[in-house]
Motif scaffolding. Structure first.
Motif, PDB file in Angstrom:
ATOM      1  N   LYS A  66       0.833  -1.199   0.000  1.00  0.00           N
ATOM      2  CA  LYS A  66       0.000   0.000   0.000  1.00  0.00           C
ATOM      3  C   LYS A  66       0.873   1.257   0.000  1.00  0.00           C
ATOM      4  O   LYS A  66       0.630   2.213  -0.753  1.00  0.00           O
ATOM      5  N   VAL A  67       1.908   1.255   0.832  1.00  0.00           N
ATOM      6  CA  VAL A  67       2.835   2.393   0.880  1.00  0.00           C
ATOM      7  C   VAL A  67       3.558   2.540  -0.451  1.00  0.00           C
ATOM      8  O   VAL A  67       3.713   3.652  -0.988  1.00  0.00           O
ATOM      9  N   ALA A  68       4.004   1.417  -1.011  1.00  0.00           N
ATOM     10  CA  ALA A  68       4.757   1.449  -2.264  1.00  0.00           C
ATOM     11  C   ALA A  68       3.940   2.036  -3.404  1.00  0.00           C
ATOM     12  O   ALA A  68       4.453   2.804  -4.223  1.00  0.00           O
ATOM     13  N   LEU A  69       2.666   1.708  -3.455  1.00  0.00           N
ATOM     14  CA  LEU A  69       1.837   2.123  -4.583  1.00  0.00           C
ATOM     15  C   LEU A  69       1.177   3.480  -4.403  1.00  0.00           C
ATOM     16  O   LEU A  69       0.750   4.096  -5.377  1.00  0.00           O
ATOM     17  N   ASP A 129      12.395   5.052 -11.267  1.00  0.00           N
ATOM     18  CA  ASP A 129      11.307   6.015 -11.184  1.00  0.00           C
ATOM     19  C   ASP A 129      10.245   5.465 -10.237  1.00  0.00           C
ATOM     20  O   ASP A 129       9.547   4.500 -10.570  1.00  0.00           O
ATOM     21  N   LEU A 130      10.118   6.067  -9.071  1.00  0.00           N
ATOM     22  CA  LEU A 130       9.188   5.549  -8.070  1.00  0.00           C
ATOM     23  C   LEU A 130       7.724   5.754  -8.452  1.00  0.00           C
ATOM     24  O   LEU A 130       6.835   5.180  -7.817  1.00  0.00           O
ATOM     25  N   LYS A 131       7.467   6.549  -9.485  1.00  0.00           N
ATOM     26  CA  LYS A 131       6.087   6.719  -9.950  1.00  0.00           C
ATOM     27  C   LYS A 131       5.644   5.555 -10.834  1.00  0.00           C
ATOM     28  O   LYS A 131       4.460   5.403 -11.109  1.00  0.00           O
ATOM     29  N   ASP A 132       6.594   4.756 -11.253  1.00  0.00           N
ATOM     30  CA  ASP A 132       6.313   3.596 -12.110  1.00  0.00           C
ATOM     31  C   ASP A 132       5.824   2.439 -11.239  1.00  0.00           C
ATOM     32  O   ASP A 132       6.539   2.024 -10.317  1.00  0.00           O
ATOM     33  N   PRO A 133       4.622   1.912 -11.489  1.00  0.00           N
ATOM     34  CA  PRO A 133       4.130   0.781 -10.685  1.00  0.00           C
ATOM     35  C   PRO A 133       5.089  -0.408 -10.687  1.00  0.00           C
ATOM     36  O   PRO A 133       5.208  -1.115  -9.685  1.00  0.00           O
ATOM     37  N   VAL A 170       4.246 -10.051 -11.392  1.00  0.00           N
ATOM     38  CA  VAL A 170       4.666  -8.653 -11.343  1.00  0.00           C
ATOM     39  C   VAL A 170       4.171  -7.909 -12.581  1.00  0.00           C
ATOM     40  O   VAL A 170       3.638  -6.796 -12.490  1.00  0.00           O
ATOM     41  N   THR A 171       4.327  -8.519 -13.743  1.00  0.00           N
ATOM     42  CA  THR A 171       3.884  -7.894 -14.994  1.00  0.00           C
ATOM     43  C   THR A 171       2.371  -7.675 -14.987  1.00  0.00           C
ATOM     44  O   THR A 171       1.873  -6.604 -15.360  1.00  0.00           O
ATOM     45  N   GLU A 172       1.620  -8.698 -14.571  1.00  0.00           N
ATOM     46  CA  GLU A 172       0.164  -8.593 -14.530  1.00  0.00           C
ATOM     47  C   GLU A 172      -0.277  -7.536 -13.525  1.00  0.00           C
ATOM     48  O   GLU A 172      -1.212  -6.768 -13.790  1.00  0.00           O
ATOM     49  N   ALA A 173       0.390  -7.485 -12.365  1.00  0.00           N
ATOM     50  CA  ALA A 173       0.031  -6.510 -11.339  1.00  0.00           C
ATOM     51  C   ALA A 173       0.323  -5.091 -11.810  1.00  0.00           C
ATOM     52  O   ALA A 173      -0.487  -4.174 -11.612  1.00  0.00           O
ATOM     53  N   ALA A 174       1.483  -4.891 -12.452  1.00  0.00           N
ATOM     54  CA  ALA A 174       1.845  -3.563 -12.959  1.00  0.00           C
ATOM     55  C   ALA A 174       0.852  -3.103 -14.025  1.00  0.00           C
ATOM     56  O   ALA A 174       0.453  -1.931 -14.056  1.00  0.00           O
ATOM     57  N   ARG A 175       0.444  -4.031 -14.899  1.00  0.00           N
ATOM     58  CA  ARG A 175      -0.528  -3.691 -15.945  1.00  0.00           C
ATOM     59  C   ARG A 175      -1.880  -3.330 -15.319  1.00  0.00           C
ATOM     60  O   ARG A 175      -2.532  -2.363 -15.741  1.00  0.00           O
ATOM     61  N   PHE A 176      -2.281  -4.090 -14.323  1.00  0.00           N
ATOM     62  CA  PHE A 176      -3.550  -3.835 -13.633  1.00  0.00           C
ATOM     63  C   PHE A 176      -3.561  -2.438 -13.021  1.00  0.00           C
ATOM     64  O   PHE A 176      -4.525  -1.680 -13.167  1.00  0.00           O
ATOM     65  N   ILE A 177      -2.460  -2.084 -12.354  1.00  0.00           N
ATOM     66  CA  ILE A 177      -2.374  -0.776 -11.694  1.00  0.00           C
ATOM     67  C   ILE A 177      -2.349   0.349 -12.734  1.00  0.00           C
ATOM     68  O   ILE A 177      -3.018   1.374 -12.580  1.00  0.00           O
TER      69      ILE A 177
END
Length: 273
Positions: A66-69, A129-133, A170-177
């Motif tokens: 939660k903090v990371a995102l 880049d911390l803005k990148d999921p 990780v790829t699926e989660a990043a795409r979802f976000i």
């Protein structure tokens, strides 16, 4: 850049990363600290303790995710925060040493979030880049990378094996976000990611709890255990984000090939000693 020759400085940086990532043994540090084989003690914890550890581990990672995102890009501190984060985690560990397993549901999520912020600082210092999921997820991924045994197979490093296991999720989660724009912690793909990381992170949490549970530890020793705990994951993070930085410069295949060469040389050297 994929065909560029790796510079001497970058190759040395990769060597340091290999040393950190292929021998990530927190158990060895804790055994030296408390004088007892915590790896064996952790494996022999009673069922109730193991259940409590599993629950606290999942909650800690959920809090870290939660903090990371949501807050890393706006609240990550300066690069000088490594020692500050160690101090904060050390202080939280004193409670674990004093109150033992009863303190874990509060202490572990707190320690995990503190470590996550330190990991994020390291990621940013390596050009992430911390803005990148994807970067945020890579920060949480460190808890899985630091929760495994060292690799003994020079042909396929334990580090890359773990990354491969997590890669699809990780790829699926990043795409979802990226597509939703809003983080829903209960989303199946995020729960799957947390579960995969927790399975590995829980191994070292058990070792930490075992060390803090020893009668000789107490509050002061509990703080020292947490200091070793966060230092361990900071080293893993530095190695992980060094590899990712070099992959951006030279290409993933080139760095993976060079990494495996260095790893094989290290294994060969150890066998000769």
């Amino acid at each position: 850049m994929e065909s560029a020759q790796i510079t001497d400085d970058d190759r040395e940086g990769l060597r340091r990363a290999v040393r950190s990532l292929e021998h990530p043994s927190l158990a060895g540090r804790l055994t030296s600290l408390v004088g007892k084989p915590v790896e064996l003690i952790g494996a022999a914890l009673p069922a109730a303790a193991s259940k409590a550890i599993a629950s606290a581990t999942s909650k800690g990672l959920e809090a870290a995710l939660k903090v990371a995102l949501r807050t890393l890009p706006s609240s990550t501190s300066s690069g000088s925060s490594v020692l500050l984060h160690r101090a904060l985690a050390t202080a939280s560990g004193a409670a674990g040493g004093t109150f033992g397993l009863a303190a874990l549901p509060v202490e572990l999520p707190l320690s995990t979030v503190i470590m996550l912020r330190s990991i994020a600082d390291i990621a940013r210092s390596e050009g992430e880049d911390l803005k990148d999921p994807g970067t945020a997820l890579a920060c949480v991924e460190v808890f899985a990378l630091g929760g495994r045994a060292g690799s003994t197979d020079a042909s396929e490093s334990g580090y890359f094996a773990t990354r491969t296991v997590l890669a699809k999720t990780v790829t699926e989660a990043a795409r979802f976000i990226a597509e939703r724009g809003v983080v829903k912690e209960g989303a199946p793909v995020l729960l799957k990611f947390v579960s995969q990381v927790a399975a590995r992170f829980g191994v070292v949490v058990s070792q930490k709890v075992a060390a803090q549970a020893l009668p000789v530890v107490g509050a002061l020793g509990g703080a020292a255990v947490n200091y070793a705990f966060i230092e361990h994951f900071q080293e893993i993070a530095r190695g992980h984000f060094t590899v990712r930085r070099l992959e951006r410069l030279y290409g993933k295949e080139a760095i993976r090939a060079e990494y495996n060469v260095i790893s094989a040389q290290n294994v060969s050297f150890c066998k000769q000693r």
